[in-house]
Motif scaffolding. Structure first.
Motif, PDB file in Angstrom:
ATOM      1  N   SER A 106       9.968   1.625   6.739  1.00  0.00           N
ATOM      2  CA  SER A 106       9.304   0.511   6.065  1.00  0.00           C
ATOM      3  C   SER A 106       8.542  -0.380   7.034  1.00  0.00           C
ATOM      4  O   SER A 106       8.112  -1.480   6.665  1.00  0.00           O
ATOM      5  CB  SER A 106      10.329  -0.325   5.284  1.00  0.00           C
ATOM      6  N   ASP A 107       8.342   0.076   8.260  1.00  0.00           N
ATOM      7  CA  ASP A 107       7.524  -0.630   9.241  1.00  0.00           C
ATOM      8  C   ASP A 107       6.115  -0.802   8.666  1.00  0.00           C
ATOM      9  O   ASP A 107       5.494   0.162   8.207  1.00  0.00           O
ATOM     10  CB  ASP A 107       7.478   0.186  10.534  1.00  0.00           C
ATOM     11  N   GLU A 108       5.601  -2.017   8.687  1.00  0.00           N
ATOM     12  CA  GLU A 108       4.294  -2.283   8.089  1.00  0.00           C
ATOM     13  C   GLU A 108       3.170  -1.495   8.761  1.00  0.00           C
ATOM     14  O   GLU A 108       2.118  -1.278   8.161  1.00  0.00           O
ATOM     15  CB  GLU A 108       3.989  -3.779   8.138  1.00  0.00           C
ATOM     16  N   ARG A 109       3.400  -1.063  10.007  1.00  0.00           N
ATOM     17  CA  ARG A 109       2.385  -0.254  10.678  1.00  0.00           C
ATOM     18  C   ARG A 109       2.226   1.110  10.029  1.00  0.00           C
ATOM     19  O   ARG A 109       1.234   1.816  10.269  1.00  0.00           O
ATOM     20  CB  ARG A 109       2.726  -0.118  12.163  1.00  0.00           C
ATOM     21  N   LEU A 110       3.194   1.506   9.184  1.00  0.00           N
ATOM     22  CA  LEU A 110       3.077   2.754   8.437  1.00  0.00           C
ATOM     23  C   LEU A 110       2.302   2.584   7.132  1.00  0.00           C
ATOM     24  O   LEU A 110       1.886   3.577   6.527  1.00  0.00           O
ATOM     25  CB  LEU A 110       4.467   3.318   8.121  1.00  0.00           C
ATOM     26  N   PHE A 111       2.090   1.357   6.705  1.00  0.00           N
ATOM     27  CA  PHE A 111       1.474   1.135   5.395  1.00  0.00           C
ATOM     28  C   PHE A 111       0.072   1.740   5.280  1.00  0.00           C
ATOM     29  O   PHE A 111      -0.273   2.293   4.226  1.00  0.00           O
ATOM     30  CB  PHE A 111       1.460  -0.359   5.058  1.00  0.00           C
ATOM     31  N   PRO A 112      -0.758   1.689   6.331  1.00  0.00           N
ATOM     32  CA  PRO A 112      -2.060   2.370   6.211  1.00  0.00           C
ATOM     33  C   PRO A 112      -1.921   3.884   5.999  1.00  0.00           C
ATOM     34  O   PRO A 112      -2.749   4.494   5.304  1.00  0.00           O
ATOM     35  CB  PRO A 112      -2.738   2.062   7.548  1.00  0.00           C
ATOM     36  N   TYR A 113      -0.879   4.482   6.576  1.00  0.00           N
ATOM     37  CA  TYR A 113      -0.616   5.901   6.326  1.00  0.00           C
ATOM     38  C   TYR A 113      -0.255   6.117   4.859  1.00  0.00           C
ATOM     39  O   TYR A 113      -0.726   7.079   4.222  1.00  0.00           O
ATOM     40  CB  TYR A 113       0.541   6.390   7.196  1.00  0.00           C
ATOM     41  N   TYR A 114       0.579   5.227   4.330  1.00  0.00           N
ATOM     42  CA  TYR A 114       0.993   5.362   2.934  1.00  0.00           C
ATOM     43  C   TYR A 114      -0.193   5.162   1.985  1.00  0.00           C
ATOM     44  O   TYR A 114      -0.236   5.768   0.898  1.00  0.00           O
ATOM     45  CB  TYR A 114       2.103   4.362   2.609  1.00  0.00           C
ATOM     46  N   GLU A 115      -1.135   4.309   2.366  1.00  0.00           N
ATOM     47  CA  GLU A 115      -2.330   4.133   1.535  1.00  0.00           C
ATOM     48  C   GLU A 115      -3.124   5.436   1.451  1.00  0.00           C
ATOM     49  O   GLU A 115      -3.622   5.812   0.374  1.00  0.00           O
ATOM     50  CB  GLU A 115      -3.191   3.005   2.113  1.00  0.00           C
ATOM     51  N   ILE A 116      -3.206   6.154   2.570  1.00  0.00           N
ATOM     52  CA  ILE A 116      -3.871   7.458   2.563  1.00  0.00           C
ATOM     53  C   ILE A 116      -3.094   8.432   1.689  1.00  0.00           C
ATOM     54  O   ILE A 116      -3.681   9.201   0.917  1.00  0.00           O
ATOM     55  CB  ILE A 116      -4.007   7.991   4.001  1.00  0.00           C
ATOM     56  N   CYS A 117      -1.772   8.392   1.798  1.00  0.00           N
ATOM     57  CA  CYS A 117      -0.940   9.276   0.979  1.00  0.00           C
ATOM     58  C   CYS A 117      -1.127   8.983  -0.510  1.00  0.00           C
ATOM     59  O   CYS A 117      -1.191   9.908  -1.326  1.00  0.00           O
ATOM     60  CB  CYS A 117       0.538   9.121   1.362  1.00  0.00           C
ATOM     61  N   ALA A 118      -1.215   7.707  -0.854  1.00  0.00           N
ATOM     62  CA  ALA A 118      -1.417   7.341  -2.260  1.00  0.00           C
ATOM     63  C   ALA A 118      -2.759   7.858  -2.765  1.00  0.00           C
ATOM     64  O   ALA A 118      -2.861   8.358  -3.899  1.00  0.00           O
ATOM     65  CB  ALA A 118      -1.331   5.823  -2.417  1.00  0.00           C
ATOM     66  N   GLU A 119      -3.800   7.768  -1.938  1.00  0.00           N
ATOM     67  CA  GLU A 119      -5.124   8.231  -2.335  1.00  0.00           C
ATOM     68  C   GLU A 119      -5.174   9.739  -2.511  1.00  0.00           C
ATOM     69  O   GLU A 119      -5.847  10.252  -3.414  1.00  0.00           O
ATOM     70  CB  GLU A 119      -6.152   7.809  -1.278  1.00  0.00           C
ATOM     71  N   ARG A 120      -4.446  10.468  -1.655  1.00  0.00           N
ATOM     72  CA  ARG A 120      -4.544  11.925  -1.633  1.00  0.00           C
ATOM     73  C   ARG A 120      -3.380  12.629  -2.322  1.00  0.00           C
ATOM     74  O   ARG A 120      -3.373  13.857  -2.408  1.00  0.00           O
ATOM     75  CB  ARG A 120      -4.631  12.410  -0.185  1.00  0.00           C
ATOM     76  N   GLY A 121      -2.404  11.873  -2.803  1.00  0.00           N
ATOM     77  CA  GLY A 121      -1.264  12.475  -3.474  1.00  0.00           C
ATOM     78  C   GLY A 121      -0.323  13.206  -2.533  1.00  0.00           C
ATOM     79  O   GLY A 121       0.265  14.229  -2.906  1.00  0.00           O
ATOM     80  N   LEU A 122      -0.161  12.679  -1.305  1.00  0.00           N
ATOM     81  CA  LEU A 122       0.678  13.322  -0.307  1.00  0.00           C
ATOM     82  C   LEU A 122       2.085  12.719  -0.310  1.00  0.00           C
ATOM     83  O   LEU A 122       2.228  11.496  -0.254  1.00  0.00           O
ATOM     84  CB  LEU A 122       0.078  13.157   1.097  1.00  0.00           C
ATOM     85  N   PRO A 123       3.129  13.530  -0.339  1.00  0.00           N
ATOM     86  CA  PRO A 123       4.489  13.009  -0.241  1.00  0.00           C
ATOM     87  C   PRO A 123       4.864  12.685   1.200  1.00  0.00           C
ATOM     88  O   PRO A 123       4.231  13.159   2.151  1.00  0.00           O
ATOM     89  CB  PRO A 123       5.347  14.157  -0.776  1.00  0.00           C
ATOM     90  N   VAL A 124       5.908  11.866   1.351  1.00  0.00           N
ATOM     91  CA  VAL A 124       6.409  11.463   2.665  1.00  0.00           C
ATOM     92  C   VAL A 124       7.849  11.941   2.795  1.00  0.00           C
ATOM     93  O   VAL A 124       8.714  11.557   1.999  1.00  0.00           O
ATOM     94  CB  VAL A 124       6.344   9.937   2.844  1.00  0.00           C
ATOM     95  N   PHE A 125       8.118  12.777   3.790  1.00  0.00           N
ATOM     96  CA  PHE A 125       9.450  13.327   4.032  1.00  0.00           C
ATOM     97  C   PHE A 125      10.083  12.536   5.170  1.00  0.00           C
ATOM     98  O   PHE A 125       9.554  12.500   6.274  1.00  0.00           O
ATOM     99  CB  PHE A 125       9.342  14.809   4.394  1.00  0.00           C
ATOM    100  N   VAL A 126      11.237  11.893   4.903  1.00  0.00           N
ATOM    101  CA  VAL A 126      11.852  10.966   5.845  1.00  0.00           C
ATOM    102  C   VAL A 126      13.252  11.453   6.238  1.00  0.00           C
ATOM    103  O   VAL A 126      14.128  11.602   5.371  1.00  0.00           O
ATOM    104  CB  VAL A 126      11.975   9.561   5.232  1.00  0.00           C
TER     105      VAL A 126
END
Length: 326
Positions: free
Chosen positions: A155-175
């Motif tokens: 949940s580091d805010e520096r990851l939020f731009p990555y998540y925005e790309i994931c939201a746009e492209r429909g990419l899941p995040v494996f943690v």
């Protein structure tokens, strides 16, 4: 594989190329040290270096040829290759960019067999974000792999731009969650670390690696009540449970969250104990794991849920039977 001729479609959502090019030497040494400590405590005659030599020997499948052979024997149609970014914690043979290129080459060598989730680390700054966007654009990778034990929160805010790309492209995040090798930090790998990100990005699906095995009291309610949180069972055969892993999985599959669970093996974790064929045989055809679990829900776990999580372009060639119930 033996068993019923009515075989389900099976996707492995948690796998790694068994190559020392993609994993730190320190990681392998940590695992070997734990194995030797356990053997010593159990009275097994000490043979210093034996465990390390054995682990190193199973990390020489640089082009994933042996993995594909294992998949064929086990009846696994396609697999997600996870590429963690360990580079800011431990020395690596290859840069992340080189690892991305190598995984692209592996996909070209074995067409139609692999999806790839590429690793990122929020501490790489703007350069890391540009590299990630280039990897998913040029290579068509289907998701992100996060390894918080390297020293950051998912949940580091520096990851939020990555998540925005994931939201746009429909990419899941494996943690990755839960324990790992001894030289890594465990606190960032607690499942509740994902909650802020999951709330902030409801359009991004988060898969908790090992979430069906550890911290189940927490991961279970996250999967139940956070619509975009899913659980993976990768490493199930290498995790100690009082009644064995088969009974644990059967309990998990009776909690009413089978629409939120994906099947994974964490290959090459069990390479020396019968490989993928043994694992799939016990899960799909054994008497315990799917006892009392509806056939439709079995198919969701084995492939249907993952199919729904992957970006639209990634499922074009997936057999229609994998979509049943999804």
């Amino acid at each position: 594989m033996t068993g019923s001729t009515d075989l389900p479609v099976i996707f492995d959502a948690h796998c790694h190329v068994a190559s020392a090019d993609f994993i730190p030497e320190r990681f392998v040494a940590d695992v070997a040290a734990n194995i030797e400590r356990r053997h010593t405590a159990e009275g097994i005659p000490a043979r210093p270096g034996r465990a390390l030599t054995a682990l190193q020997a199973q990390h020489r499948d640089d082009r994933a040829d042996e993995l594909v052979q294992e998949m064929d024997r086990a009846g696994i149609a396609r697999t997600v290759l996870l590429v963690p970014d360990f580079g800011l914690l431990h020395p690596m043979r290859l840069t992340l960019d080189e690892m991305a290129a190598r995984h692209h080459e592996i996909r070209q060598r074995h067409p139609g067999r692999f999806w790839v989730f590429i690793g990122v680390d929020p501490r790489r700054g703007e350069e890391g974000l540009r590299d990630f966007e280039r990897h998913v654009t040029e290579y068509g990778f289907e998701g992100i792999k996060l390894y918080p034990p390297c020293g950051y929160s998912p949940s580091d805010e520096r990851l939020f731009p990555y998540y925005e790309i994931c939201a746009e492209r429909g990419l899941p995040v494996f943690v990755h969650i839960g324990p790992t090798a001894g030289s890594f930090a465990y606190e960032p790998a607690h499942p509740l670390q994902i909650d802020r990100a999951a709330r902030s990005f409801p359009g991004v699906d988060f898969i908790l690696g090992h979430g069906g095995l550890v911290h189940l009291d927490v991961t279970g309610y996250l999967a139940s009540y956070r619509r975009n949180v899913y659980l993976d069972i990768g490493g199930f055969a290498g995790t100690a449970f009082p009644d064995g892993w088969e009974a644990h999985l059967n309990h998990l599959f009776r909690l009413g969250i089978n629409h939120k669970i994906v099947f994974g093996t964490d290959w090459p974790l069990n390479r020396m104990t019968g490989g993928l064929t043994r694992l799939v045989e016990k899960v799909v055809h054994g008497p315990t794991v799917f006892a009392g679990v509806k056939r439709r829900e079995q198919q969701l776990i084995l492939s249907g849920n993952l199919t729904r999580l992957l970006p639209a372009g990634a499922v074009d060639a997936v057999p229609a039977t994998a979509l049943a119930g999804s």
